[in-house]
Each structure stands twice: as C-alpha cells, then as structure tokens.
Design a protein around this motif. Structure first.
Motif, PDB file in Angstrom:
ATOM      1  N   LEU A 143       0.850  -1.061  -0.012  1.00  0.00           N
ATOM      2  CA  LEU A 143       0.040  -0.192  -0.155  1.00  0.00           C
ATOM      3  C   LEU A 143       1.005   1.047   0.042  1.00  0.00           C
ATOM      4  CD1 LEU A 143      -2.723   1.381   0.360  1.00  0.00           C
ATOM      5  CD2 LEU A 143      -2.720   1.167   2.854  1.00  0.00           C
ATOM      6  N   ARG A 144       0.707   2.048  -0.826  1.00  0.00           N
ATOM      7  CA  ARG A 144       1.526   3.270  -0.960  1.00  0.00           C
ATOM      8  C   ARG A 144       0.345   4.546  -1.043  1.00  0.00           C
ATOM      9  NH1 ARG A 144       6.572   5.004  -3.314  1.00  0.00           N
ATOM     10  NH2 ARG A 144       7.329   2.892  -2.840  1.00  0.00           N
ATOM     11  N   MET A 145       0.357   5.373  -0.191  1.00  0.00           N
ATOM     12  CA  MET A 145      -0.415   6.573  -0.148  1.00  0.00           C
ATOM     13  C   MET A 145       0.411   7.768  -0.147  1.00  0.00           C
ATOM     14  SD  MET A 145      -3.470   5.446   0.756  1.00  0.00           S
ATOM     15  CE  MET A 145      -4.106   6.932   0.650  1.00  0.00           C
ATOM     16  N   ILE A 146      -0.021   8.703  -1.188  1.00  0.00           N
ATOM     17  CA  ILE A 146       0.843   9.700  -1.547  1.00  0.00           C
ATOM     18  C   ILE A 146       0.435  11.055  -1.008  1.00  0.00           C
ATOM     19  CG2 ILE A 146       1.478  10.892  -3.718  1.00  0.00           C
ATOM     20  CD1 ILE A 146       1.409   8.561  -5.263  1.00  0.00           C
ATOM     21  N   ASP A 147       1.124  11.503  -0.081  1.00  0.00           N
ATOM     22  CA  ASP A 147       0.833  12.717   0.599  1.00  0.00           C
ATOM     23  C   ASP A 147       0.605  13.971  -0.249  1.00  0.00           C
ATOM     24  OD1 ASP A 147       1.049  11.312   3.119  1.00  0.00           O
ATOM     25  OD2 ASP A 147       2.962  11.885   3.735  1.00  0.00           O
ATOM     26  N   GLY A 148      -0.337  14.763   0.057  1.00  0.00           N
ATOM     27  CA  GLY A 148      -0.500  16.038  -0.637  1.00  0.00           C
ATOM     28  C   GLY A 148      -1.240  15.773  -1.881  1.00  0.00           C
ATOM     29  N   SER A 149      -1.958  14.612  -2.343  1.00  0.00           N
ATOM     30  CA  SER A 149      -2.372  14.332  -3.617  1.00  0.00           C
ATOM     31  C   SER A 149      -3.939  13.813  -3.284  1.00  0.00           C
ATOM     32  CB  SER A 149      -1.848  13.080  -4.076  1.00  0.00           C
ATOM     33  OG  SER A 149      -2.585  12.932  -5.524  1.00  0.00           O
ATOM     34  N   GLY A 150      -4.582  14.377  -4.112  1.00  0.00           N
ATOM     35  CA  GLY A 150      -6.052  13.579  -4.258  1.00  0.00           C
ATOM     36  C   GLY A 150      -6.013  12.549  -5.277  1.00  0.00           C
ATOM     37  N   HIS A 151      -7.114  12.537  -6.087  1.00  0.00           N
ATOM     38  CA  HIS A 151      -7.449  11.338  -6.719  1.00  0.00           C
ATOM     39  C   HIS A 151      -6.594  11.265  -8.034  1.00  0.00           C
ATOM     40  CE1 HIS A 151      -9.947   8.370  -8.672  1.00  0.00           C
ATOM     41  NE2 HIS A 151      -9.968   8.903  -9.675  1.00  0.00           N
ATOM     42  N   LEU A 152      -5.893  12.154  -8.383  1.00  0.00           N
ATOM     43  CA  LEU A 152      -4.819  11.988  -9.597  1.00  0.00           C
ATOM     44  C   LEU A 152      -3.598  12.386  -9.302  1.00  0.00           C
ATOM     45  CD1 LEU A 152      -7.207  13.584 -12.336  1.00  0.00           C
ATOM     46  CD2 LEU A 152      -7.212  10.944 -11.685  1.00  0.00           C
ATOM     47  N   PRO A 153      -2.939  11.485  -8.470  1.00  0.00           N
ATOM     48  CA  PRO A 153      -1.462  11.704  -8.070  1.00  0.00           C
ATOM     49  C   PRO A 153      -0.594  11.835  -9.458  1.00  0.00           C
ATOM     50  CG  PRO A 153      -1.900   9.493  -7.705  1.00  0.00           C
ATOM     51  CD  PRO A 153      -3.430  10.157  -8.073  1.00  0.00           C
ATOM     52  N   MET A 154      -0.962  11.020 -10.300  1.00  0.00           N
ATOM     53  CA  MET A 154      -0.163  11.166 -11.806  1.00  0.00           C
ATOM     54  C   MET A 154       0.061  12.778 -11.856  1.00  0.00           C
ATOM     55  SD  MET A 154      -3.178  10.106 -12.146  1.00  0.00           S
ATOM     56  CE  MET A 154      -3.091   8.276 -12.137  1.00  0.00           C
ATOM     57  N   LEU A 155      -0.886  13.386 -11.865  1.00  0.00           N
ATOM     58  CA  LEU A 155      -0.768  15.048 -11.960  1.00  0.00           C
ATOM     59  C   LEU A 155      -0.552  15.982 -10.866  1.00  0.00           C
ATOM     60  CD1 LEU A 155      -3.754  15.205 -14.512  1.00  0.00           C
ATOM     61  CD2 LEU A 155      -1.411  15.205 -15.239  1.00  0.00           C
ATOM     62  N   GLU A 156      -1.016  15.407  -9.692  1.00  0.00           N
ATOM     63  CA  GLU A 156      -0.942  16.422  -8.363  1.00  0.00           C
ATOM     64  C   GLU A 156       0.378  16.103  -7.593  1.00  0.00           C
ATOM     65  OE1 GLU A 156      -4.923  16.428  -6.163  1.00  0.00           O
ATOM     66  OE2 GLU A 156      -5.066  14.584  -7.413  1.00  0.00           O
ATOM     67  N   GLU A 157       0.998  14.835  -7.441  1.00  0.00           N
ATOM     68  CA  GLU A 157       2.186  14.490  -7.423  1.00  0.00           C
ATOM     69  C   GLU A 157       3.015  13.686  -8.007  1.00  0.00           C
ATOM     70  OE1 GLU A 157       3.517  15.915  -4.523  1.00  0.00           O
ATOM     71  OE2 GLU A 157       2.082  17.230  -3.956  1.00  0.00           O
ATOM     72  N   PRO A 158       3.380  14.102  -9.248  1.00  0.00           N
ATOM     73  CA  PRO A 158       3.867  13.289 -10.398  1.00  0.00           C
ATOM     74  C   PRO A 158       5.141  12.515 -10.062  1.00  0.00           C
ATOM     75  CG  PRO A 158       4.090  15.361 -11.064  1.00  0.00           C
ATOM     76  CD  PRO A 158       3.175  15.537  -9.971  1.00  0.00           C
ATOM     77  N   ASP A 159       5.946  13.472  -9.173  1.00  0.00           N
ATOM     78  CA  ASP A 159       7.315  12.476  -8.768  1.00  0.00           C
ATOM     79  C   ASP A 159       7.109  11.497  -7.862  1.00  0.00           C
ATOM     80  OD1 ASP A 159       8.558  14.587 -10.605  1.00  0.00           O
ATOM     81  OD2 ASP A 159       9.129  15.675  -8.715  1.00  0.00           O
ATOM     82  N   ALA A 160       6.272  11.621  -7.061  1.00  0.00           N
ATOM     83  CA  ALA A 160       5.920  10.401  -6.098  1.00  0.00           C
ATOM     84  C   ALA A 160       5.231   9.327  -6.761  1.00  0.00           C
ATOM     85  CB  ALA A 160       4.870  11.017  -4.918  1.00  0.00           C
ATOM     86  N   LEU A 161       4.358   9.497  -7.910  1.00  0.00           N
ATOM     87  CA  LEU A 161       3.766   8.251  -8.098  1.00  0.00           C
ATOM     88  C   LEU A 161       5.014   7.614  -9.261  1.00  0.00           C
ATOM     89  CD1 LEU A 161       1.582   6.529  -8.946  1.00  0.00           C
ATOM     90  CD2 LEU A 161       0.958   7.865 -11.031  1.00  0.00           C
ATOM     91  N   CYS A 162       5.781   8.536  -9.787  1.00  0.00           N
ATOM     92  CA  CYS A 162       6.973   7.947 -10.483  1.00  0.00           C
ATOM     93  C   CYS A 162       7.888   6.962  -9.939  1.00  0.00           C
ATOM     94  CB  CYS A 162       7.777   9.022 -11.303  1.00  0.00           C
ATOM     95  SG  CYS A 162       7.049   9.801 -12.755  1.00  0.00           S
ATOM     96  N   ALA A 163       8.173   7.466  -8.632  1.00  0.00           N
ATOM     97  CA  ALA A 163       8.893   6.747  -7.600  1.00  0.00           C
ATOM     98  C   ALA A 163       8.102   5.662  -7.082  1.00  0.00           C
ATOM     99  CB  ALA A 163       9.140   7.604  -6.455  1.00  0.00           C
TER     100      ALA A 163
END
Length: 238
Positions: free
Chosen positions: A206-226
């Motif tokens: 399970l990977r929760m991405i801080d500071g993101s809503g439903h679209l982490p690929m746009l909201e926190e793109p670096d975190a999703l790439c990682a």
C-alpha cells in the motif's frame, strides 16, 4: 538501476486520455517502454478488456487509475499469464452499490440534457483533488480531456461502471507483485478503503501519496513515478 524488462501499460480514468500520464511518460520512458491504452472502446468492462488484449504486448506490467483500474483487474482475470504485475491507483474491485448506481443515473441524465460540465464535476468533484498550487490547472485539464470524449462516451463509461462485477475473488487469488496507490486527500477512494483493498491481496504493497487527491499522476507526479519504479523492482513472482 536493475534492468526493467516488461513494458508498462497505463490505463487512464474515465474521460481521460494519455495526457493524464504525461509526467510519467516523460520520466519513466527513460528506463522502460511505456504505453497508454484507451478504456472507452466498449459498452462493458469485459468488452473493453477483450479488445485491449488484441493490441497489448505479450507480457506487461499494468497500472490503472479509477475506471482504468477496474479494466485492469478484468484484464488480469482474463490473461493472468500476460499481466506480470498490477498497480491500482485510486480504484476498487467492488461492484457499484445501489446508491452509486443511482448517482450515475443522475449524472447520465445531466450529460444527456446538455449539462455536460455538471456531469463531469459529479464524476470527478472538486473536493476529490488536493488543494495544491496547480489544482486549477489540473481541473482545467480534466475538463478538457472530458470534452474531447463528449457525452456519449460519458454515458458508455457510466453504464460500464454500473454493470461491473465484484472482483474481490480475483484479487484474493493474485500471486504477482501488486501495489495499491492512492492520494491521502482522495475523497472518492479514501485511505481506509484502500487499506482494506491492500489486505485482500497476499503481499500487496500500500502506497499512500501525501498531498495528493484522486489523480496523483498530475498532483504529485514525482511521487507516483517513484512508486512505479519501486513496484517494477519487486520480484516478478512469488
């Protein structure tokens, strides 16, 4: 970096196209083959998945967001020998509840009545996005992608979601690397529900991405790439 052999297939959410994954395509294509496949060419999730299997690589890693995640689960069910790893981003294996199905009916009525922007706002409401510095731009891009599909595709995808089957039994049987990803501020697929989903799958991460809503690929793109890179490094079988 270890060699990443299998290509990565990305499935967008409803009313979204490859622009949803622009940051990931730009970043990840340095290390692996990346493709985005459409999820609107069919009236049912089973039909969409069947059509995709005709054009996807022989073996591939599969990541899907929202509606794309629902299609991804069906792809894995149909072709377990081809899907070597699975990532679900803000998605669910559950069927629609009666309340969810009724809400989709209301949105379909709006889309058919010329209130397309209201229908899109109901599908991806403003509160499902984090209050980040680019929220306005991201929401504008979502609306632009939706307009490129129009009301007919809106209705088709809404009906496909209403008709989808419960896939929990598929998730329980998975023995491939699985990562469940969601934004901590996603109101559509909140953290508690994603945690329960991760517990369904033996060994799922399970990977929760801080500071993101439903679209982490746009909201926190670096975190999703990682997250994708970490998932691609997981051993391919257990």
């Amino acid at each position: 970096m270890a060699q990443m052999s299998e290509p990565l297939v990305l499935l967008p959410d409803a009313l979204c196209d490859a622009r949803l994954y622009w940051p990931q395509i730009a970043d990840l294509s340095h290390d692996m083959a990346v493709m985005v496949a459409p999820v609107h060419l069919g009236d049912r999730i089973e039909e969409i998945a069947s059509g995709l299997l005709d054009v996807l690589p022989r073996r591939f890693a599969l990541a899907g967001c929202g509606f794309g995640g629902m299609v991804a689960i069906e792809l894995q069910r149909r072709a377990p020998d081809r899907v070597v790893r699975l990532m679900l981003i803000g998605s669910t294996p559950l069927a629609d509840t009666p309340q969810q199905a009724d809400e989709r009916d209301r949105l379909v009525i709006k889309a058919r009545a010329g209130k397309f922007d209201e229908a899109v706002a109901g599908l991806l409401p403003e509160e499902s996005f984090a209050d980040g510095p680019f929220k306005t731009e991201i929401m504008a891009l979502v609306r632009d992608m939706a307009k490129s599909f129009g009301s007919d595709i809106f209705v088709r995808q809404a009906r496909a979601m209403q008709r989808r089957r419960d896939q929990q039994a598929v998730m329980v049987k998975l023995r491939i690397p699985v990562m469940i990803v969601a934004g901590t501020q996603d109101t559509l697929y909140p953290e508690k529900r994603q945690s329960v989903l991760a517990e369904l799958v033996p060994g799922a991460v399970l990977r929760m991405i801080d500071g993101s809503g439903h679209l982490p690929m746009l909201e926190e793109p670096d975190a999703l790439c990682a997250a994708i890179r970490d998932w691609m490094r997981l051993p391919a079988s257990r």
